[in-house]
Design a protein around this motif. Sequence first.
Motif, mmCIF file in Angstrom:
data_model
loop_
_atom_site.group_PDB
_atom_site.id
_atom_site.type_symbol
_atom_site.label_atom_id
_atom_site.label_comp_id
_atom_site.label_asym_id
_atom_site.label_seq_id
_atom_site.Cartn_x
_atom_site.Cartn_y
_atom_site.Cartn_z
ATOM 1 N N GLY A 1 59.799 44.201 41.799
ATOM 2 C CA GLY A 1 59.980 43.334 40.643
ATOM 3 C C GLY A 1 59.079 43.673 39.474
ATOM 4 O O GLY A 1 59.337 43.251 38.344
ATOM 5 N N ARG A 2 58.010 44.441 39.715
ATOM 6 C CA ARG A 2 57.174 44.893 38.604
ATOM 7 C C ARG A 2 57.982 45.766 37.642
ATOM 8 O O ARG A 2 57.715 45.792 36.448
ATOM 9 N N VAL B 1 52.163 52.057 40.757
ATOM 10 C CA VAL B 1 50.931 51.303 40.522
ATOM 11 C C VAL B 1 51.318 49.841 40.305
ATOM 12 O O VAL B 1 52.112 49.525 39.421
ATOM 13 N N ILE B 2 50.770 48.962 41.112
ATOM 14 C CA ILE B 2 51.097 47.537 41.041
ATOM 15 C C ILE B 2 50.355 46.867 39.891
ATOM 16 O O ILE B 2 50.944 46.163 39.080
ATOM 17 N N GLU B 3 49.042 47.062 39.835
ATOM 18 C CA GLU B 3 48.209 46.519 38.752
ATOM 19 C C GLU B 3 47.144 47.555 38.414
ATOM 20 O O GLU B 3 46.477 48.070 39.319
ATOM 21 N N VAL C 1 42.126 48.962 40.454
ATOM 22 C CA VAL C 1 43.533 49.355 40.392
ATOM 23 C C VAL C 1 44.135 49.180 41.772
ATOM 24 O O VAL C 1 43.541 49.564 42.773
ATOM 25 N N LEU C 2 45.328 48.582 41.815
ATOM 26 C CA LEU C 2 46.093 48.502 43.054
ATOM 27 C C LEU C 2 47.282 49.442 42.943
ATOM 28 O O LEU C 2 48.133 49.283 42.057
ATOM 29 N N ALA C 3 47.331 50.430 43.812
ATOM 30 C CA ALA C 3 48.404 51.423 43.802
ATOM 31 C C ALA C 3 49.195 51.330 45.089
ATOM 32 O O ALA C 3 48.676 50.939 46.147
#
Length: 404
Positions: free
Chosen positions: A312-313, A346-348, A335-337
């Motif tokens: 959904g990102r 990359v999520i955030e 960073v969340l990958a």
Amino acid sequence: MAPEYLEIVPATPVVSERNDNLAEAERIRRLVALHGSPLLILDCEAVRRQYHALQAALPGVDLHYAIKPLPHASVIATLRDEGAYFDLATNGEVDMVAEAGVDPIRTIHTHPIKRDSDIRYAMEYGCNTFVFDNPDELKKFIPYAGKVNLLLRLSFRSPDAKIDLSKKFGCSPDAAMSLLQQAADLGIRVKGVSFHVGSQALEPTKHVEAINACALIIQQARAEGLPALEVVDIGGGFPVDYIDQVQPIDTFCAPIRAALATLPAGTRLVAEPGRFIAAPAMTAVSSVMGKAMRDGRWWYYLDDGVYGSYSGRIFDYNHYPIDSLDFFGERSPSVLAGPTCDSVDVIEDDIMLPELDCGALIVGRMMGAYTSATATDFNFFKKAEIVVINEHVAEECDVVPLTA
């Protein structure tokens, strides 16, 4: 005698909230120990809670759950047992409600563009209410005149909606009378009108505008001697909290209720909620596979990502409330990958987190809508397993068919 400040400090609620958090964290750890990671925890009680909240905000409106945001058998069964109706758009969704034993009178088929085989498939199941928005689509129903009821979908563009669903579907309100006349000439019954202002609408203004336009079309059709329009389908778009807070659902729906009250007495009112019911119902849990310090920030590589539950990102343009399960400690930009070899995964890329070890659990909230439904097995990383909690069987409720 105890010091005075001990008598006025509201310690109990704080302790209760802390205990609730600890209990949830323990449950998540148990589920991961049992099923592994990544996981999506589907809470049927959240489904029921959201359904009843929208019911209370829109009394007298038949809620047809739009299956596509979270097409899961437990969601269908939960809503079936609560007396909900269902919004179908594909043969696969027809299969889901049929397998769940949903009575066809609880369903409508709302995809504006269909193959003849799609129409026949839904009719064989027993669904006979469909949507159209143009002359070519109308002609597809000539062989089924007398056997189907149609809703004319109108377009109302909404720049405030996260996803503008009127860009792709719906006719201009100015074209409505011509299409209604064509249907009458062909002997095809148009039972009502429908619209969908878009997903995650932040204001109800466009809903109200659309309802008022529908009222005018109903009046004009009556004045021109066309068959009565007895149904108004207001679509979905009801918002939920992600990172930013939105209006409470009762507040959001207040002007919608007022607009609906101006429609002719006896009008059948329908809505198609999807995100509102589905989004709060799932929690994502993933594990840190590895970590690396890059340009002064910790990069944490998870076993789930934008090709998986966080799809959904990309497809839904959405950010989710995310945190580590163990959220104590000094935080720093991180960073969340995801796990794949693609750099877009990359999520955030700027989230405040405490320093985490490999194996630490990351929790994403509000992960029910347009997440698992659009997830893939890209790079052979399997999609998260869905674990269902809080299921139960309730008594069936009486329903009124849309065609009655």
